[in-house]
Design a protein around this motif. Structure first.
Motif, short mmCIF file in Angstrom:
data_model
loop_
_atom_site.label_atom_id
_atom_site.label_comp_id
_atom_site.label_asym_id
_atom_site.label_seq_id
_atom_site.Cartn_x
_atom_site.Cartn_y
_atom_site.Cartn_z
N ARG A 1 49.83 -54.08 23.30
CA ARG A 1 49.90 -54.95 22.61
C ARG A 1 49.95 -52.48 22.04
O ARG A 1 51.22 -51.67 21.39
CB ARG A 1 50.15 -55.40 21.06
N GLN A 2 49.16 -52.02 21.88
CA GLN A 2 48.62 -50.99 21.34
C GLN A 2 48.59 -49.56 22.78
O GLN A 2 47.82 -48.61 22.30
CB GLN A 2 47.22 -51.24 21.39
N ALA A 3 49.28 -50.43 23.87
CA ALA A 3 49.37 -49.55 24.92
C ALA A 3 50.76 -48.47 24.62
O ALA A 3 49.86 -47.03 25.02
CB ALA A 3 49.81 -49.95 26.38
N GLY A 4 51.35 -48.36 24.14
CA GLY A 4 51.75 -47.01 23.11
C GLY A 4 53.32 -46.41 24.69
O GLY A 4 53.40 -45.63 24.56
N GLN B 1 45.89 -57.75 23.27
CA GLN B 1 45.73 -56.61 22.67
C GLN B 1 46.72 -55.04 22.88
O GLN B 1 46.89 -54.58 22.35
CB GLN B 1 45.06 -57.25 21.96
N ASP B 2 45.57 -55.03 24.46
CA ASP B 2 45.37 -54.08 25.25
C ASP B 2 46.99 -53.47 25.27
O ASP B 2 47.58 -52.39 25.21
CB ASP B 2 44.79 -53.56 26.34
N GLU C 1 54.91 -57.10 13.26
CA GLU C 1 54.50 -55.99 13.81
C GLU C 1 55.13 -55.72 14.32
O GLU C 1 55.22 -55.30 15.38
CB GLU C 1 53.21 -56.66 14.69
N TYR D 1 45.55 -60.32 30.23
CA TYR D 1 46.16 -59.49 29.32
C TYR D 1 47.33 -60.88 28.84
O TYR D 1 47.98 -60.17 28.23
CB TYR D 1 46.29 -58.19 29.63
N ASN E 1 56.67 -52.86 14.50
CA ASN E 1 55.51 -51.25 14.84
C ASN E 1 55.16 -51.84 16.61
O ASN E 1 55.00 -49.81 16.85
CB ASN E 1 55.24 -50.28 14.07
N SER E 2 54.68 -52.33 16.96
CA SER E 2 53.49 -52.46 18.27
C SER E 2 54.47 -53.05 19.50
O SER E 2 55.92 -53.33 19.02
CB SER E 2 52.77 -52.67 18.14
N TRP E 3 53.90 -53.05 20.20
CA TRP E 3 54.79 -53.23 21.43
C TRP E 3 55.11 -54.57 21.67
O TRP E 3 53.56 -55.70 21.37
CB TRP E 3 54.06 -52.37 22.68
#
Length: 386
Positions: free
Chosen positions: A281-284, A278-279, A181, A7, A183-185
């Motif tokens: 960034r998409q973890a929320g 990428q996980d 990007e 990661y 809007n992502s983490w």
């Protein structure tokens, strides 16, 4: 460097730079993130941090921290945490070193003055100014403006505190050139750089505040968790005079915070099943950070520091003076652009908002002492500015 976890940000899989570069092997066998770090260290804007306010405006003493020494301390903490988590140390270090480059002279007071001056022209934000400085204002290369940093570096600087839903004009410009990007983490490296910043200034500002006589140990011990650690240190060093023990308290506090970040971040990685960058960034959610208990203590410490140091009457007086000087200089350069150095005056756009933003770029790059000297040249020691 330790083996990268799956990661972590991998320079071999970077999303690249805005301008393609041919790898010049004569400049050493460095990967892309190592080159980013080195470009920051060699930049003019990084060197200027040695004369920019951290807590105290243009401090008289040689032992107080400035933006440069603060950034180095953040990098040390960030790199240590990154190594333990198997993240990319070079990217983490580069982000830590660069995070304060956009700060104007006189710290947040100077930022407030520029925010007021640019109220009708999009405002001012030091995080966005960091990216603007590194992508436009630094010009060490013959074929493009900026340092041509990697996407991962710019992304981390843009959103190390989390997704950005309403970017300022300066950040929006950078995002238009290279989609970050927003809007992502951000990467875990950026998240660790952000928490390392908190750890560094939360604790080192105590040291500077006590050195300046604006904080006392008795005040500090009003915080229960600090008092508990102080008692343990005094027991551990019962034969040592207490005046020798404050650095030990600072070290213990930094160590406890860093270890809490390590445990909490690894637990979140495992709980969320994070396997790739990428996980992340998409973890929320923010993965790198304090536990809820440590976060509560850190908020209490911040509240204490604002009440007793940052908003101390002596500090507020110095801040007001710095804000006044920056505001005066904005007005002077608007009315008489020829007061700026020739290169800046000749490049001044004729139309707004570009005109005032150009003046703000010049002012944001100033050191404390340079701003003081320019103000003295224009207004004199006792000018009537009413």
């Amino acid at each position: 460097m330790t083996q990268l976890k799956s990661y972590a940000s991998d320079p071999a899989h970077s999303r690249g730079r805005l301008h393609d570069e041919k790898r010049d092997v004569t400049r050493g066998p460095r990967d892309d993130f190592q080159r980013d770090r080195d470009r920051i260290i060699h930049s003019i804007s990084f060197r200027r941090l040695r004369h920019k306010t951290q807590v105290f405006v243009a401090p008289d003493g040689d032992h107080y921290r400035v933006r440069l020494t603060h950034s180095l301390e953040v990098a040390q903490i960030g790199r240590t945490i990154a190594r333990a988590l198997g993240l990319n140390e070079d990217l983490t270090e580069a982000l830590c070193l660069a995070h304060d480059i956009g700060h104007p002279p006189f710290g947040h007071a100077g930022e407030d003055a520029l925010e007021e001056a640019l109220a009708d022209f999009g405002g001012f934000d030091h995080n966005a100014q960091t990216i603007r400085t590194l992508t436009k204002l630094e010009t060490p290369y013959p074929r493009w403006d900026g340092l041509n940093l990697t996407w991962e570096m710019l992304e981390g600087l843009a959103k190390h505190n989390g997704p950005v839903s309403k970017p300022t004009w300066a950040l929006a410009e950078a995002n238009d050139a290279m989609d970050l990007e927003l809007n992502s983490w951000p990467s875990l490296e950026a998240q660790i750089a952000a928490i390392a910043d908190d750890i560094a200034y939360d604790n080192h500002d105590i040291d500077d505040g006590m050195r300046a006589g604006l904080l006392s140990l008795d005040q500090l011990l009003e915080l229960p968790f600090i008092a508990e650690r102080w008692r343990a240190i005094c027991d551990r060093f019962a034969d040592v005079p207490q005046e020798r023990l404050l650095p030990e308290l600072i070290r213990d506090q930094i160590g406890l915070m860093a270890n809490d970040v390590l445990r909490t971040t690894q637990a979140r990685i495992d709980q969320l099943g994070v396997k790739s960058s990428q996980d992340v960034r998409q973890a929320g959610q923010m993965i790198g950070g304090f536990s809820s208990a440590m976060a509560e203590q850190e908020r209490a410490l911040k509240s204490f520091m604002y009440k007793n140091l940052y908003h101390h009457p002596k500090q507020m007086g110095a801040a007001e003076e710095g804000k006044m000087m920056v505001g005066d200089l904005v007005k002077a350069y608007r009315e008489k652009p020829e007061l700026m150095p020739e290169s800046w005056a000749l490049a001044l756009p004729g139309e707004e908002p570009a005109r005032t933003r150009h003046i703000a770029d010049f002012l944001a790059g100033m050191t404390d002492r340079y701003a003081r000297n320019r103000h003295r040249e224009i207004f004199g020691e006792r000018a009537d500015r009413s």
